[in-house]
Design a protein around this motif. Structure first.
Motif, PDB file in Angstrom:
ATOM      1  N   ARG A 108      42.671   4.904  23.595  1.00  0.00           N
ATOM      2  CA  ARG A 108      43.609   5.479  24.563  1.00  0.00           C
ATOM      3  C   ARG A 108      43.156   6.877  24.982  1.00  0.00           C
ATOM      4  NH1 ARG A 108      49.157   3.860  23.995  1.00  0.00           N
ATOM      5  NH2 ARG A 108      49.618   5.919  24.823  1.00  0.00           N
ATOM      6  N   HIS A 109      42.643   7.647  24.041  1.00  0.00           N
ATOM      7  CA  HIS A 109      42.087   8.971  24.351  1.00  0.00           C
ATOM      8  C   HIS A 109      40.871   8.820  25.268  1.00  0.00           C
ATOM      9  CE1 HIS A 109      40.688  13.145  23.074  1.00  0.00           C
ATOM     10  NE2 HIS A 109      39.575  12.628  23.560  1.00  0.00           N
ATOM     11  N   GLU A 110      39.981   7.933  24.886  1.00  0.00           N
ATOM     12  CA  GLU A 110      38.751   7.773  25.668  1.00  0.00           C
ATOM     13  C   GLU A 110      39.048   7.215  27.062  1.00  0.00           C
ATOM     14  OE1 GLU A 110      36.183   9.246  24.587  1.00  0.00           O
ATOM     15  OE2 GLU A 110      36.997   9.583  22.580  1.00  0.00           O
ATOM     16  N   VAL A 112      41.392   8.074  28.965  1.00  0.00           N
ATOM     17  CA  VAL A 112      41.675   9.226  29.832  1.00  0.00           C
ATOM     18  C   VAL A 112      40.362   9.787  30.371  1.00  0.00           C
ATOM     19  CG1 VAL A 112      42.572  11.593  29.878  1.00  0.00           C
ATOM     20  CG2 VAL A 112      43.843   9.792  28.683  1.00  0.00           C
ATOM     21  N   HIS A 113      39.356   9.880  29.500  1.00  0.00           N
ATOM     22  CA  HIS A 113      38.055  10.386  29.974  1.00  0.00           C
ATOM     23  C   HIS A 113      37.400   9.419  30.969  1.00  0.00           C
ATOM     24  CE1 HIS A 113      38.293  13.765  27.374  1.00  0.00           C
ATOM     25  NE2 HIS A 113      38.080  13.124  26.249  1.00  0.00           N
ATOM     26  N   LEU A 114      37.550   8.120  30.730  1.00  0.00           N
ATOM     27  CA  LEU A 114      37.007   7.146  31.695  1.00  0.00           C
ATOM     28  C   LEU A 114      37.587   7.407  33.078  1.00  0.00           C
ATOM     29  CD1 LEU A 114      37.267   3.852  29.573  1.00  0.00           C
ATOM     30  CD2 LEU A 114      35.130   4.893  30.342  1.00  0.00           C
ATOM     31  N   PHE A 145      40.335  18.969  30.202  1.00  0.00           N
ATOM     32  CA  PHE A 145      40.077  17.529  30.077  1.00  0.00           C
ATOM     33  C   PHE A 145      40.522  17.027  28.705  1.00  0.00           C
ATOM     34  CE2 PHE A 145      36.373  18.391  33.138  1.00  0.00           C
ATOM     35  CZ  PHE A 145      37.135  18.041  34.242  1.00  0.00           C
ATOM     36  N   GLU A 146      40.231  17.810  27.676  1.00  0.00           N
ATOM     37  CA  GLU A 146      40.586  17.362  26.330  1.00  0.00           C
ATOM     38  C   GLU A 146      42.089  17.468  26.074  1.00  0.00           C
ATOM     39  OE1 GLU A 146      38.890  15.596  24.465  1.00  0.00           O
ATOM     40  OE2 GLU A 146      36.874  15.903  25.240  1.00  0.00           O
ATOM     41  N   MET A 147      42.751  18.421  26.693  1.00  0.00           N
ATOM     42  CA  MET A 147      44.209  18.483  26.534  1.00  0.00           C
ATOM     43  C   MET A 147      44.848  17.227  27.125  1.00  0.00           C
ATOM     44  SD  MET A 147      45.311  22.427  27.085  1.00  0.00           S
ATOM     45  CE  MET A 147      44.887  23.672  25.858  1.00  0.00           C
ATOM     46  N   GLU A 148      44.335  16.818  28.280  1.00  0.00           N
ATOM     47  CA  GLU A 148      44.866  15.600  28.886  1.00  0.00           C
ATOM     48  C   GLU A 148      44.619  14.403  27.961  1.00  0.00           C
ATOM     49  OE1 GLU A 148      44.620  13.185  33.152  1.00  0.00           O
ATOM     50  OE2 GLU A 148      43.148  14.739  32.735  1.00  0.00           O
ATOM     51  N   ALA A 149      43.434  14.342  27.369  1.00  0.00           N
ATOM     52  CA  ALA A 149      43.089  13.206  26.512  1.00  0.00           C
ATOM     53  C   ALA A 149      43.807  13.274  25.163  1.00  0.00           C
ATOM     54  CB  ALA A 149      41.576  13.148  26.304  1.00  0.00           C
ATOM     55  N   TYR A 150      43.894  14.462  24.571  1.00  0.00           N
ATOM     56  CA  TYR A 150      44.601  14.561  23.284  1.00  0.00           C
ATOM     57  C   TYR A 150      46.109  14.371  23.448  1.00  0.00           C
ATOM     58  CZ  TYR A 150      40.679  15.541  20.242  1.00  0.00           C
ATOM     59  OH  TYR A 150      39.524  15.405  19.506  1.00  0.00           O
ATOM     60  N   SER A 183      34.088  22.214  16.688  1.00  0.00           N
ATOM     61  CA  SER A 183      33.842  20.817  17.049  1.00  0.00           C
ATOM     62  C   SER A 183      33.485  20.627  18.517  1.00  0.00           C
ATOM     63  CB  SER A 183      35.066  19.967  16.733  1.00  0.00           C
ATOM     64  OG  SER A 183      35.349  20.045  15.360  1.00  0.00           O
ATOM     65  N   TYR A 184      34.167  21.356  19.397  1.00  0.00           N
ATOM     66  CA  TYR A 184      33.874  21.278  20.829  1.00  0.00           C
ATOM     67  C   TYR A 184      33.378  22.639  21.325  1.00  0.00           C
ATOM     68  CZ  TYR A 184      36.548  16.859  21.116  1.00  0.00           C
ATOM     69  OH  TYR A 184      37.020  15.579  20.972  1.00  0.00           O
ATOM     70  N   GLY A 185      32.688  23.339  20.440  1.00  0.00           N
ATOM     71  CA  GLY A 185      32.120  24.637  20.839  1.00  0.00           C
ATOM     72  C   GLY A 185      33.178  25.703  21.102  1.00  0.00           C
TER      73      GLY A 185
HETATM   74 ZN   LIG Z   1      38.005  13.714  24.296  1.00  0.00          ZN
END
Ligand SMILES: [Zn+2]
Length: 208
Positions: A108-110, A112-114, A145-150, A183-185
């Protein structure tokens, strides 16, 4: 080792309200949510595929580069993180051994990135994600982007493991650490702001 296993269990992915087939209400207990989500993504994103990361030369190269740029602190890229590029979700070698519900939450997280890649195109997404405004320490777009996915991770975790799950301290601090840690710099090192974002997402759980 125990801590590591614990962390891996809670590496999760997120619901996008515009995609009604993911609606929290609609799965019978005996439905394999993961299989249903894979089918739905195949229909939504033509060309979508899931590939083992350790069999990808690109990802082995990224792994080595990350060790260098994080001063040796990011060593778990190949075996701890699922990564989406374009229409492909690259997964760790133990993916098929995971409990299907855990795979579902992560996917489900991934997903969002797709959708982010589809909306922005690969070059634009890659540029924004990796470099703007900085590759590390202040990566505004990566954090967005990661806030949307998390946020999707949090909603999916609540759907699968109950609404209390995302408020458990271990999960909350794990997610926050992804933003403020290596983890994400160190993509968004403003702990208070990330905590406010997290608690805001949790506050919307269960709301229409
Ligand atoms: Zn992500």
């Amino acid at each position: 080792m125990a801590r590591r296993l614990h962390l891996r269990r809670i590496e999760l992915g997120q619901i996008d309200h515009e995609h009604s087939y993911l609606s929290q209400c609609c799965y019978a207990p005996d439905v394999d949510r993961y299989a249903a989500l894979v089918d739905a993504l195949r229909a939504e994103i033509p060309g979508f595929r899931i590939v083992r990361k350790d069999r990808s030369r690109l990802h082995r190269a990224i792994h080595r580069a990350l060790i260098v740029v994080t001063f040796g602190r990011m060593t778990s890229y190949l075996d701890s993180y699922q990564t989406t590029i374009g229409k492909t979700v690259y997964v760790t070698s133990d993916w098929d051994d995971w409990d299907p519900d855990r795979r579902y939450v992560t996917l489900r997280h991934e997903a969002v990135h797709l959708r982010q890649f589809r909306k922005l195109t690969l070059p634009v997404m890659a540029l924004l994600y990796l470099l703007v405004p900085l590759p590390m320490g202040l990566a505004y777009f990566r954090a967005r982007f990661e806030m949307e996915a998390y946020a999707e991770s949090i909603r999916a975790a609540a759907e699968v493991w109950g609404r209390d799950y995302p408020t458990a301290t271990a999960y909350r601090s794990h997610v926050i650490e992804q933003f403020v840690g290596p983890s994400y710099g160190w993509m968004w090192p403003f702990r208070r702001a990330v905590e406010r974002w997290y608690d805001g997402v949790v506050a919307t759980l269960g709301l229409p």
